[in-house]
Design a protein around this motif. Structure first.
Motif, mmCIF file in Angstrom:
data_model
loop_
_atom_site.group_PDB
_atom_site.id
_atom_site.type_symbol
_atom_site.label_atom_id
_atom_site.label_comp_id
_atom_site.label_asym_id
_atom_site.label_seq_id
_atom_site.Cartn_x
_atom_site.Cartn_y
_atom_site.Cartn_z
ATOM 1 N N ASP A 1 0.831 -1.195 0.000
ATOM 2 C CA ASP A 1 0.000 0.000 0.000
ATOM 3 C C ASP A 1 0.875 1.259 0.000
ATOM 4 O O ASP A 1 0.521 2.266 -0.624
ATOM 5 C CB ASP A 1 -0.924 0.009 1.216
ATOM 6 N N ALA B 1 2.005 1.719 -3.523
ATOM 7 C CA ALA B 1 0.935 2.297 -4.337
ATOM 8 C C ALA B 1 0.803 3.791 -4.085
ATOM 9 O O ALA B 1 0.550 4.577 -5.021
ATOM 10 C CB ALA B 1 -0.386 1.585 -4.042
ATOM 11 N N ARG C 1 3.687 5.563 -5.782
ATOM 12 C CA ARG C 1 3.440 5.520 -7.228
ATOM 13 C C ARG C 1 2.424 6.582 -7.631
ATOM 14 O O ARG C 1 2.571 7.231 -8.680
ATOM 15 C CB ARG C 1 2.946 4.134 -7.612
ATOM 16 N N SER C 2 1.410 6.803 -6.810
ATOM 17 C CA SER C 2 0.365 7.766 -7.154
ATOM 18 C C SER C 2 0.825 9.210 -6.993
ATOM 19 O O SER C 2 0.463 10.083 -7.780
ATOM 20 C CB SER C 2 -0.882 7.524 -6.296
#
Length: 312
Positions: free
Chosen positions: A184, A187, A190-191
């Motif tokens: 998580d 992620a 990455r965002s």
């Protein structure tokens, strides 16, 4: 264990620095021969760490002693007592202390985003200091305080500070995000870091493992969230004043300069990059397609651009 953990790893060192509120230890990661007096100092962006430069350092550790600090408030470095000191002048002071420790004959610089601003201000101070220092007369044996800055790489940053781009970064700097699973956290990075350009799953994991720490079963950000306070309080007038200082430093950089730019960058617009080249005849620019802010200096083409410039 990631692939990066199976190859050469850096040495972790510390240096004691001073702020108006007291002393703090700054961590730095060192690669290559510790006796090499040819130093490459690599300084990371606002919320990143010195481990961002692992791939670049491995490629250059044969020619340089590569030193990658965790800027105060990040990574393995101490948090500052007063968050008002999370500003570029303090970081410049810390780098001067670090350079005094390493006793380099030559210092080349790679600065990503904030790391580039630190280098620019430092170079401006080095260029101005001999003219401002009182003459020692016949007994003067040179300026011992001068720092032997050589080639400088500015990674997706310039003297102009784009308020919209800075605001985008400020939106997530102070967020207290915690994750139960490392995936998580990956992620999330990455965002928020889409401007880094395309990376595979291992690449995003490596870009996350040093900017999140596991604490009590949660993955938390590696930096002091209070560093967002001085960053978020910038006014247009303050930014305009800072730009004047930065342009003056840019115009008087001591040696060859390489500007790296993501073609989709919202921090270093293309017209600003062109103005930088126009005002400094020693500068050249390399752009990377499919990248915004900022190139991560992990891919072969990005490493090759830096390496060929530094070793020209």
């Amino acid at each position: 264990m990631s692939e990066s953990a199976q190859v050469a790893q850096p040495r972790l060192e510390h240096v004691t620095c001073a702020s108006r509120s007291g002393l703090h230890r700054m961590a730095y990661w060192e690669w290559g021969d510790p006796a090499n007096d040819r130093v490459l100092l690599c300084v990371h962006g606002l919320t990143r760490s010195g481990r961002d430069f692992d791939h670049l350092a491995r490629a250059l550790q044969g020619e340089y002693r590569v030193i990658c600090p965790d800027v105060a408030g990040r990574g393995r470095s101490d948090w500052l007592i007063d968050p008002a000191n999370y500003i570029v002048p303090q970081y410049v002071s810390d780098m001067v202390t670090l350079l005094a420790r390493v006793q380099a004959r030559q210092v080349d610089w790679v600065g990503t985003s904030m790391g580039g601003l630190i280098g620019m201000v430092l170079a401006g101070a080095v260029a101005a200091s001999p003219a401002r220092r009182p003459d020692r007369g016949a007994w003067g044996l040179g300026h011992a305080a001068d720092i032997p800055l050589g080639r400088m790489v500015f990674n997706d940053i310039g003297p102009a500070l784009d308020l919209d781009g800075l605001s985008r970064i400020a939106d997530y700097v102070g967020e207290d995000r915690q994750f139960k699973d490392f995936s998580d956290a990956v992620a999330y990075v990455r965002s928020t870091s889409a401007g880094f350009g395309p990376h595979d799953e291992q690449g995003w994991a490596e870009l996350t493992e040093h900017v999140f720490n596991e604490q009590d079963g949660q993955w938390v950000k590696h930096y002091d969230l209070r560093l967002a306070q001085p960053f978020a309080s910038q006014t247009p007038d303050a930014l305009a004043g800072a730009e004047k200082v930065l342009w003056r430093a840019w115009d008087h950089l001591p040696g060859p300069v390489l500007v790296l730019r993501g073609q989709d960058s919202d921090i270093l617009p293309e017209p600003i990059a062109q103005e930088m080249l126009k005002r400094n005849s020693q500068a050249r620019c390399v752009e990377f397609a499919g990248v915004g802010h900022a190139p991560t200096l992990r891919s072969a083409d990005q490493i090759a651009a830096v390496r060929s410039f530094l070793l020209a």
